[in-house]
Design a protein around this motif. Structure first.
Motif, short mmCIF file in Angstrom:
data_model
loop_
_atom_site.label_atom_id
_atom_site.label_comp_id
_atom_site.label_asym_id
_atom_site.label_seq_id
_atom_site.Cartn_x
_atom_site.Cartn_y
_atom_site.Cartn_z
N LYS A 9 -58.51 -24.21 -1.65
CA LYS A 9 -59.93 -23.90 -1.73
C LYS A 9 -60.79 -24.97 -0.37
O LYS A 9 -61.56 -24.54 0.06
N ARG A 10 -60.33 -26.07 -0.37
CA ARG A 10 -61.01 -27.13 0.31
C ARG A 10 -60.68 -26.67 1.95
O ARG A 10 -61.55 -26.75 2.68
N LYS A 11 -59.30 -26.16 2.00
CA LYS A 11 -59.09 -25.55 3.40
C LYS A 11 -60.02 -24.46 4.04
O LYS A 11 -60.42 -24.44 5.00
N VAL A 12 -60.11 -23.34 3.12
CA VAL A 12 -60.87 -22.45 3.37
C VAL A 12 -62.26 -22.72 3.39
O VAL A 12 -63.05 -22.30 4.57
N LEU A 13 -63.01 -23.90 2.70
CA LEU A 13 -64.21 -24.33 2.93
C LEU A 13 -64.55 -24.86 4.26
O LEU A 13 -65.42 -24.87 4.85
N GLU A 14 -63.38 -25.57 4.66
CA GLU A 14 -63.37 -26.33 5.75
C GLU A 14 -63.63 -25.55 7.12
O GLU A 14 -64.20 -25.54 8.14
N LYS A 30 -64.54 -22.40 6.98
CA LYS A 30 -65.69 -21.35 7.13
C LYS A 30 -67.00 -22.32 7.40
O LYS A 30 -67.84 -21.77 8.18
N TYR A 31 -67.07 -23.41 6.76
CA TYR A 31 -68.41 -24.27 6.66
C TYR A 31 -67.95 -25.53 7.42
O TYR A 31 -68.77 -26.44 6.76
N GLY A 32 -67.28 -25.72 8.45
CA GLY A 32 -66.74 -27.20 8.80
C GLY A 32 -68.10 -27.80 9.32
O GLY A 32 -68.32 -28.84 9.01
N THR A 33 -68.84 -27.13 10.09
CA THR A 33 -70.05 -27.75 10.97
C THR A 33 -71.10 -28.31 9.88
O THR A 33 -71.57 -29.14 9.85
N MET A 34 -71.35 -27.34 8.92
CA MET A 34 -72.34 -27.73 7.81
C MET A 34 -71.80 -28.77 6.92
O MET A 34 -72.31 -29.82 6.65
N ILE A 35 -70.41 -29.09 6.88
CA ILE A 35 -69.84 -30.23 5.89
C ILE A 35 -70.05 -31.34 6.75
O ILE A 35 -70.24 -32.43 6.15
#
Length: 119
Positions: free
Chosen positions: A40-45, A47-52
């Motif tokens: 899940k963490r990899k998918v979020l990174e 898709k939303y890496g810049t926001m994170i």
């Protein structure tokens, strides 16, 4: 001493079964297909890496800001005073004064404006 009997009505049993059995079945079917926390963490990174990254930078900046406020840094104190002044030459009024002579100040202000002083 007599133990009190626990009574469960027929409708309580039916409602419990109607809610519990499908929930257990759904969990048993869906559990094998759930992703692990790392996936899940990899998918979020992805898709939303810049926001994170922005969120982390903002959090670090806020932490530095609060650490500077705690340390008593003179430059930080000057920035906070400037914020409180809101760009004006004197401190902006934050709230009304409610001291012992507030009633006399309110009546003099109201009378100078032509308002009612009988409060």
């Amino acid at each position: 001493m007599v133990q009190p009997r626990v009574r469960v009505s027929k409708s309580q049993l039916v409602h419990g079964a109607v809610m519990l059995i499908p929930g257990v079945l759904l969990y048993a079917v869906m559990k094998p297909y759930q992703k692990s926390d790392e996936e899940k963490r990899k998918v979020l990174e992805e898709k939303y890496g810049t926001m994170i990254q922005k969120s982390r930078e903002n959090r670090e900046a806020m932490q530095r800001h609060f650490d500077a406020m705690k340390s008593g840094d003179p430059a930080q104190d000057a920035r906070v005073r400037n914020l409180l002044k809101q760009g004006k030459s004197s401190l902006a009024r934050q709230h009304a004064y409610h001291g012992p002579d507030a009633a006399s100040a309110a009546s003099s202000t109201a009378s100078s404006r032509g308002g009612d002083t009988s409060k």
